[in-house]
Design a protein around this motif. Structure first.
Motif, mmCIF file in Angstrom:
data_model
loop_
_atom_site.group_PDB
_atom_site.id
_atom_site.type_symbol
_atom_site.label_atom_id
_atom_site.label_comp_id
_atom_site.label_asym_id
_atom_site.label_seq_id
_atom_site.Cartn_x
_atom_site.Cartn_y
_atom_site.Cartn_z
ATOM 1 N N ALA A 1 1.932 1.983 7.852
ATOM 2 C CA ALA A 1 2.641 1.996 6.567
ATOM 3 C C ALA A 1 1.711 2.396 5.431
ATOM 4 N N TYR A 2 0.479 1.927 5.484
ATOM 5 C CA TYR A 2 -0.487 2.263 4.433
ATOM 6 C C TYR A 2 -0.689 3.775 4.343
ATOM 7 N N ASN A 3 -0.849 4.414 5.491
ATOM 8 C CA ASN A 3 -1.016 5.864 5.515
ATOM 9 C C ASN A 3 0.238 6.584 5.031
ATOM 10 N N PHE A 4 1.395 6.030 5.375
ATOM 11 C CA PHE A 4 2.648 6.632 4.942
ATOM 12 C C PHE A 4 2.792 6.547 3.422
ATOM 13 N N LEU A 5 2.412 5.417 2.846
ATOM 14 C CA LEU A 5 2.539 5.224 1.400
ATOM 15 C C LEU A 5 1.573 6.095 0.608
ATOM 16 N N GLU A 6 0.510 6.544 1.250
ATOM 17 C CA GLU A 6 -0.426 7.452 0.588
ATOM 18 C C GLU A 6 0.240 8.775 0.225
ATOM 19 N N LEU A 7 1.270 9.137 0.990
ATOM 20 C CA LEU A 7 1.901 10.450 0.825
ATOM 21 C C LEU A 7 3.351 10.386 0.368
ATOM 22 N N ASN A 8 3.921 9.176 0.291
ATOM 23 C CA ASN A 8 5.342 9.060 0.004
ATOM 24 C C ASN A 8 5.624 7.979 -1.038
ATOM 25 N N GLN A 9 6.628 8.225 -1.853
ATOM 26 C CA GLN A 9 7.044 7.274 -2.872
ATOM 27 C C GLN A 9 8.148 6.373 -2.306
ATOM 28 N N LEU B 1 11.331 0.164 -2.212
ATOM 29 C CA LEU B 1 11.514 -1.178 -1.674
ATOM 30 C C LEU B 1 11.012 -1.255 -0.229
ATOM 31 N N ILE B 2 10.207 -2.291 0.063
ATOM 32 C CA ILE B 2 9.686 -2.497 1.421
ATOM 33 C C ILE B 2 10.239 -3.802 1.993
ATOM 34 N N PHE B 3 10.724 -3.727 3.223
ATOM 35 C CA PHE B 3 11.076 -4.924 3.992
ATOM 36 C C PHE B 3 9.877 -5.201 4.902
ATOM 37 N N LEU B 4 9.172 -6.284 4.625
ATOM 38 C CA LEU B 4 7.849 -6.493 5.198
ATOM 39 C C LEU B 4 7.752 -7.779 6.017
ATOM 40 N N ASP B 5 7.393 -7.645 7.279
ATOM 41 C CA ASP B 5 7.091 -8.795 8.120
ATOM 42 C C ASP B 5 5.715 -9.333 7.729
ATOM 43 N N PHE C 1 -1.666 -7.266 3.366
ATOM 44 C CA PHE C 1 -1.350 -5.859 3.102
ATOM 45 C C PHE C 1 -0.963 -5.652 1.636
ATOM 46 N N ILE C 2 -0.112 -6.531 1.120
ATOM 47 C CA ILE C 2 0.317 -6.415 -0.278
ATOM 48 C C ILE C 2 -0.881 -6.464 -1.220
ATOM 49 N N LYS C 3 -1.803 -7.366 -0.947
ATOM 50 C CA LYS C 3 -2.957 -7.554 -1.825
ATOM 51 C C LYS C 3 -3.861 -6.331 -1.877
ATOM 52 N N LYS C 4 -3.793 -5.487 -0.856
ATOM 53 C CA LYS C 4 -4.654 -4.310 -0.803
ATOM 54 C C LYS C 4 -4.036 -3.099 -1.516
ATOM 55 N N ASN D 1 -0.653 -0.445 -6.515
ATOM 56 C CA ASN D 1 0.657 -0.475 -7.173
ATOM 57 C C ASN D 1 1.745 -0.581 -6.114
ATOM 58 N N PRO D 2 1.908 -1.767 -5.534
ATOM 59 C CA PRO D 2 2.867 -1.910 -4.439
ATOM 60 C C PRO D 2 4.314 -1.739 -4.916
ATOM 61 N N PRO D 3 5.182 -1.215 -4.055
ATOM 62 C CA PRO D 3 6.607 -1.181 -4.363
ATOM 63 C C PRO D 3 7.142 -2.607 -4.399
ATOM 64 N N GLN D 4 8.421 -2.759 -4.691
ATOM 65 C CA GLN D 4 9.044 -4.071 -4.605
ATOM 66 C C GLN D 4 9.072 -4.500 -3.138
ATOM 67 N N ILE D 5 8.920 -5.802 -2.901
ATOM 68 C CA ILE D 5 8.788 -6.319 -1.527
ATOM 69 C C ILE D 5 9.841 -7.391 -1.236
ATOM 70 N N ILE D 6 10.439 -7.303 -0.052
ATOM 71 C CA ILE D 6 11.241 -8.389 0.488
ATOM 72 C C ILE D 6 10.596 -8.797 1.808
ATOM 73 N N PHE D 7 10.130 -10.047 1.894
ATOM 74 C CA PHE D 7 9.538 -10.527 3.142
ATOM 75 C C PHE D 7 10.637 -10.779 4.181
ATOM 76 N N THR D 8 10.357 -10.404 5.417
ATOM 77 C CA THR D 8 11.248 -10.678 6.544
ATOM 78 C C THR D 8 10.397 -11.325 7.629
ATOM 79 N N THR D 9 10.586 -12.618 7.842
ATOM 80 C CA THR D 9 9.664 -13.335 8.715
ATOM 81 C C THR D 9 10.342 -14.510 9.412
ATOM 82 N N ALA D 10 9.727 -14.975 10.475
ATOM 83 C CA ALA D 10 10.225 -16.159 11.185
ATOM 84 C C ALA D 10 9.511 -17.423 10.717
#
Length: 233
Positions: free
Chosen positions: A40-48, A51-55, A66-69, A72-81
């Motif tokens: 995802a990090y590599n993908f975000l380098e080249l794409n705008q 919203l991210i759905f993030l485990d 990942f978010i902390k690194k 300018n992170p997009p908006q995030i929705i955590f998806t987790t168990a």
């Protein structure tokens, strides 16, 4: 307008479920789906992305790290168990925290939260009501919203605590009073309504208003975290 979305999750079935839920919303476009945060990090380098759905629990790099690194992170929705990351998630300014298995109803709520945050924030209603009157045995008391610190309930009575140290003990139901209050008030316990603007500190289990400590009820924790997510953003 189309909101561009990215799914990051190491579980194929989880990615498929989120993609399926997302397909029901015409204004949301799934641009890519990644199995780990490094891809995802590599993908975000080249794409705008909007919203991210993030485990969270993933190999190589956890979602919260990942978010902390990201600068300018997009908006995030955590998806987790895992429930235990909820407080940290909201401290990272996420939109919502979805626990697996994610139902469509809960997913819908998260999407609505995101959409609300896209509404311009400089729209102010000049006619907004700033007070209410509540009845006592023989008169009505004017209560100015910005002066209320918190409201405490005991059976059929409530005590309204004001910032000047005055309190009013009234025969009212806290749930009915809650519907009369503006959006900066939130129920954090079956017995407590607080004014968010008066909070001086908070932790996982309690709210502090100056020297007063107010517990967060277990059945109201999700309500508080959802409220906090909207306020932080």
């Amino acid at each position: 307008m189309k909101y561009k979305c990215l799914i990051i999750d190491d579980e194929p079935l989880a990615r498929e479920l989120i993609a399926s839920h997302l397909s029901h919303f015409e204004n949301f476009e799934l641009v890519h789906s990644c199995e780990n945060a490094l891809v995802a990090y590599n993908f975000l380098e080249l794409n705008q992305i909007d919203l991210i759905f993030l485990d969270i629990e993933m190999p190589l790099l956890k979602g919260n790290d990942f978010i902390k690194k990201l600068k300018n992170p997009p908006q995030i929705i955590f998806t987790t168990a895992y429930r235990e990351y909820a407080l940290e998630g909201y401290e990272l300014n996420i939109i919502d925290y979805l626990l697996k298995p994610i139902t469509f109803d809960r997913f819908f709520t998260a999407i609505e939260k995101y959409k609300q945050l896209q509404t311009p924030k400089n729209i102010v209603e000049n006619t907004e009501i700033k007070y209410l009157f509540l009845s006592t045995a023989n008169k009505k008391i004017k209560l100015i919203f910005e002066e209320i610190i918190f409201i405490e309930s005991l059976k059929d009575y409530i005590t309204i605590h004001l910032e000047n140290g005055v309190s009013h003990h009234l025969k009212h139901n806290i749930s009915s009073v809650e519907t009369m209050l503006p959006k900066n008030f939130v129920r954090i316990h079956r017995s407590f309504l607080i004014n968010y603007e008066k909070i001086t500190a908070y932790s996982k289990n309690e709210i502090e208003i100056n020297t007063i400590e107010i517990p967060i009820g277990s059945s109201y924790r999700e309500n508080w975290l959802n409220f906090l997510a909207l306020k932080i953003n």
